[in-house]
Write an enzyme that holds these catalytic residues in place. Structure first.
Site, mmCIF file in Angstrom:
data_model
loop_
_atom_site.group_PDB
_atom_site.id
_atom_site.type_symbol
_atom_site.label_atom_id
_atom_site.label_comp_id
_atom_site.label_asym_id
_atom_site.label_seq_id
_atom_site.Cartn_x
_atom_site.Cartn_y
_atom_site.Cartn_z
ATOM 1 N N ASN A 158 -13.305 15.564 0.850
ATOM 2 C CA ASN A 158 -13.828 14.316 0.533
ATOM 3 C C ASN A 158 -15.680 14.154 0.830
ATOM 4 O O ASN A 158 -16.212 15.320 1.150
ATOM 5 C CB ASN A 158 -13.652 12.589 2.052
ATOM 6 C CG ASN A 158 -14.571 11.445 0.825
ATOM 7 O OD1 ASN A 158 -14.471 10.857 -0.233
ATOM 8 N ND2 ASN A 158 -15.000 10.731 2.114
ATOM 9 N N LYS B 104 1.191 -0.734 -0.152
ATOM 10 C CA LYS B 104 0.177 0.112 -0.389
ATOM 11 C C LYS B 104 0.625 1.589 -0.076
ATOM 12 O O LYS B 104 0.789 2.260 -0.767
ATOM 13 C CB LYS B 104 -0.674 -0.302 1.088
ATOM 14 C CG LYS B 104 -2.097 1.631 1.321
ATOM 15 C CD LYS B 104 -3.223 1.718 2.186
ATOM 16 C CE LYS B 104 -3.585 2.766 2.004
ATOM 17 N NZ LYS B 104 -5.031 2.260 3.715
ATOM 18 N N HIS C 218 -19.125 12.235 1.300
ATOM 19 C CA HIS C 218 -19.413 10.784 2.004
ATOM 20 C C HIS C 218 -21.526 10.917 1.774
ATOM 21 O O HIS C 218 -21.509 11.530 2.210
ATOM 22 C CB HIS C 218 -19.560 10.311 3.166
ATOM 23 C CG HIS C 218 -19.504 8.818 3.644
ATOM 24 N ND1 HIS C 218 -19.176 7.103 3.443
ATOM 25 C CD2 HIS C 218 -20.766 8.917 4.588
ATOM 26 C CE1 HIS C 218 -19.617 6.970 4.192
ATOM 27 N NE2 HIS C 218 -20.253 7.003 4.499
#
Length: 204
Positions: A110, A68, A112
């Protein structure tokens, strides 16, 4: 040469929020420049939207990297190569580690599809229906190292009807997402968002 803030967009799917941002830029309601769109899926439709708008569209696949950390380093290097100053997550289905967050401190936003802190993570609309919530909506927030846990900038509410299912609720929420995400980004570029701990203040 443009003096607009340059944003990078991370997405995993259709890119409808990306399109709503593009539309607001085109109409002059959003003074933002999109420097690059990065998808973590080769077939993500957002890539076609970006290409059609003449915006660099890049695929960075997690499976191409041994870890990752290596994957996220590739993201960071691509964003930096395109001089990105603001990172916009528009349906990006991965949790970013501190590696990326440190590279863009308080510069990652972000959206959501729930009223956080309720129903974080995947299938937020299904979570709301299964729980029997009477209201849901969407939340624009800064990204921290938790799952959908960063300081909340703006929220919009929708009523959950008795006959709503996951798809119908998602469609209602998406309309609100397309309204408030570009609005928040414009407030950001105008320097009207101030963060004090968990509190986000919108300056006049």
């Amino acid at each position: 040469m443009s003096s607009k803030i340059i944003a990078g967009v991370l997405a995993s799917g259709r890119g409808s929020n990306f399109q709503s941002i593009l539309d607001k830029i085109s109409s002059g309601e959003l003074s933002l420049q999109i420097g690059v769109v990065i998808a973590d899926k080769a077939d993500a439709y957002v890539l076609q939207r970006a290409a059609a708008a003449g915006i660099p569209a890049v695929v960075i696949l997690r499976q191409d990297y041994s870890s990752k950390e290596a994957f996220e380093q590739a993201l960071i290097e691509c964003l930096q190569a395109h001089k990105v100053e603001l990172l916009v997550l528009a349906g990006f289905m991965r949790i970013l580690s501190s590696q990326v967050i440190r590279a863009f401190p308080e510069k990652i936003i972000n959206i959501h599809p729930s009223l956080l802190p309720s129903f974080p993570g995947l299938q937020a609309q299904k979570q709301a229906i299964d729980y029997g919530a009477k209201y849901s909506g969407c939340t624009v927030h800064f990204v921290d190292e938790g799952m959908d846990s960063g300081p909340i900038i703006m929220q919009a509410i929708v009523e959950v009807a008795e006959d709503d299912n996951e798809a119908s609720l998602a469609a209602k929420i998406l309309e609100k997402e397309h309204e408030i995400f570009p609005r928040v980004l414009q407030l950001y570029v105008q320097g009207k968002i101030a963060v004090q701990g968990r509190q986000v203040k919108i300056l006049k």
